[in-house]
Design a protein around this motif. Structure first.
Motif, PDB file in Angstrom:
ATOM      1  N   HIS A 225       0.830  -1.210   0.000  1.00 12.00           N
ATOM      2  CA  HIS A 225       0.000   0.000   0.000  1.00 12.00           C
ATOM      3  C   HIS A 225       0.863   1.258   0.000  1.00 12.00           C
ATOM      4  CE1 HIS A 225      -2.569  -3.187   1.745  1.00 12.00           C
ATOM      5  NE2 HIS A 225      -3.503  -2.609   1.023  1.00 12.00           N
TER       6      HIS A 225
ATOM      7  N   HIS B 201      -6.820   7.069  -1.404  1.00 12.19           N
ATOM      8  CA  HIS B 201      -7.734   6.004  -0.949  1.00 12.19           C
ATOM      9  C   HIS B 201      -7.148   5.154   0.172  1.00 12.19           C
ATOM     10  CE1 HIS B 201      -5.254   3.558  -3.663  1.00 12.19           C
ATOM     11  NE2 HIS B 201      -5.770   2.480  -3.081  1.00 12.19           N
ATOM     12  N   ASP B 202      -5.826   5.100   0.277  1.00 11.34           N
ATOM     13  CA  ASP B 202      -5.176   4.350   1.356  1.00 11.34           C
ATOM     14  C   ASP B 202      -4.393   5.270   2.277  1.00 11.34           C
ATOM     15  OD1 ASP B 202      -6.067   1.776   0.812  1.00 11.34           O
ATOM     16  OD2 ASP B 202      -4.428   1.332  -0.571  1.00 11.34           O
TER      17      ASP B 202
ATOM     18  N   THR C  59      -3.818   3.232   6.474  1.00 13.61           N
ATOM     19  CA  THR C  59      -3.737   1.796   6.221  1.00 13.61           C
ATOM     20  C   THR C  59      -3.625   1.053   7.542  1.00 13.61           C
ATOM     21  OG1 THR C  59      -1.321   1.909   5.982  1.00 13.61           O
ATOM     22  CG2 THR C  59      -2.646   2.101   3.974  1.00 13.61           C
TER      23      THR C  59
ATOM     24  N   SER D   2     -11.192   2.512   5.150  1.00 21.45           N
ATOM     25  CA  SER D   2     -11.604   3.396   4.057  1.00 21.45           C
ATOM     26  C   SER D   2     -12.301   4.644   4.587  1.00 21.45           C
ATOM     27  CB  SER D   2     -12.512   2.651   3.077  1.00 21.45           C
ATOM     28  OG  SER D   2     -13.675   2.183   3.719  1.00 21.45           O
TER      29      SER D   2
ATOM     30  N   SER E  60     -13.481   0.062  -0.648  1.00 18.86           N
ATOM     31  CA  SER E  60     -12.883  -1.038   0.097  1.00 18.86           C
ATOM     32  C   SER E  60     -13.676  -2.334   0.003  1.00 18.86           C
ATOM     33  CB  SER E  60     -12.739  -0.642   1.569  1.00 18.86           C
ATOM     34  OG  SER E  60     -12.358  -1.741   2.365  1.00 18.86           O
TER      35      SER E  60
ATOM     36  N   ARG F 122     -13.045   1.749  -7.380  1.00 22.80           N
ATOM     37  CA  ARG F 122     -13.122   0.402  -6.811  1.00 22.80           C
ATOM     38  C   ARG F 122     -12.530  -0.624  -7.774  1.00 22.80           C
ATOM     39  NH1 ARG F 122     -18.289  -3.092  -4.637  1.00 22.80           N
ATOM     40  NH2 ARG F 122     -18.072  -4.139  -6.652  1.00 22.80           N
TER      41      ARG F 122
ATOM     42  N   ASP G 257      -8.639  -0.206  -7.936  1.00 24.04           N
ATOM     43  CA  ASP G 257      -7.949  -0.747  -6.768  1.00 24.04           C
ATOM     44  C   ASP G 257      -7.974  -2.271  -6.780  1.00 24.04           C
ATOM     45  OD1 ASP G 257      -6.617  -0.274  -4.178  1.00 24.04           O
ATOM     46  OD2 ASP G 257      -8.413  -1.210  -3.346  1.00 24.04           O
TER      47      ASP G 257
END
Length: 218
Positions: free
Chosen positions: A25, A59-60, A63, A75, A107, A123, A126
């Protein structure tokens, strides 16, 4: 701010944040997700936007390890942390809200439902990272970080035992990864996912030959 300038600013903002992030990540992961997002957007007849760019890179932002008790909330935590970053970069309240939705809904473990084109694209972008040769590498990187063995020594492909991807890294291919293509939300993403799933199946066939095991029917 142009997309190129915004991307540079996002990478700079993430550089320090990603210093201690696991290898699955890291900043390179965000770079690849953005590349996938652009490819899918073009394939779906959309121009990549600032919303999609920010969602891909942030988005990450938070983590958590796969076995963390709050993993399913990562998320939502990322979406919350991304707000001030986007505000500092000059995004409008509407853009921030759209990007936050995409982050919250991307996620697998979070179970969110994407309701916008950007969220659906993120989505899929990822999830492409969990497939193909990169997906193989990330699977074993995560397993190593969690201290999980690569595969069951006597029955690597679970021909005579229940699958358990909490114990054996290889089981994760059958439990989750090879089922991912059917979950994709865009036609372009689904096509790319199927191509990458075939790469994984070839890897599994090669691994079976190396181990002298029967090729799995996954």
């Amino acid at each position: 701010m142009t997309l190129a300038a915004l991307r540079m600013a996002l990478r700079e903002a993430l550089a320090a944040e990603a210093a201690g992030t696991d290898s699955a990540h890291d900043l390179s992961h965000s770079d690849r997700v953005w590349t996938h997002a652009r490819t899918i957007a073009h394939g779906e007849g959309m121009a990549p936007s600032r919303v999609l760019l920010c969602a891909a890179y942030l988005h990450d932002l938070v983590t958590l390890p796969k076995d963390h008790p709050k993993r399913a909330k990562a998320s939502m935590l990322s979406a919350s942390a991304a707000g001030p970053v986007m505000q500092a970069l000059g995004l409008s309240p509407s853009e921030i809200a759209q990007a936050r939705h995409a982050i919250e809904a991307h996620s697998y473990s979070g179970g969110g439902q994407p309701t916008s084109p950007e969220a659906r694209i993120l989505r899929d972008a990822d999830r492409l990272e969990a497939l193909g040769a990169v997906g193989v590498a990330r699977t074993f990187a995560v397993a190593g970080a969690l201290g999980r063995p690569l595969f069951h020594p006597d029955d690597p492909f679970a021909t005579a035992r229940p699958l358990d991807d909490q114990a054996w890294a290889l089981d994760h291919f059958a439990v989750k990864l090879l089922k991912l293509p059917e979950t994709f939300l865009t036609a372009t993403g689904r096509r790319l996912a199927e191509e990458r799933a075939q790469v994984m199946r070839r890897f599994l066939a090669d691994l079976a030959r190396d181990l002298g095991a029967r090729e799995p029917g996954w």
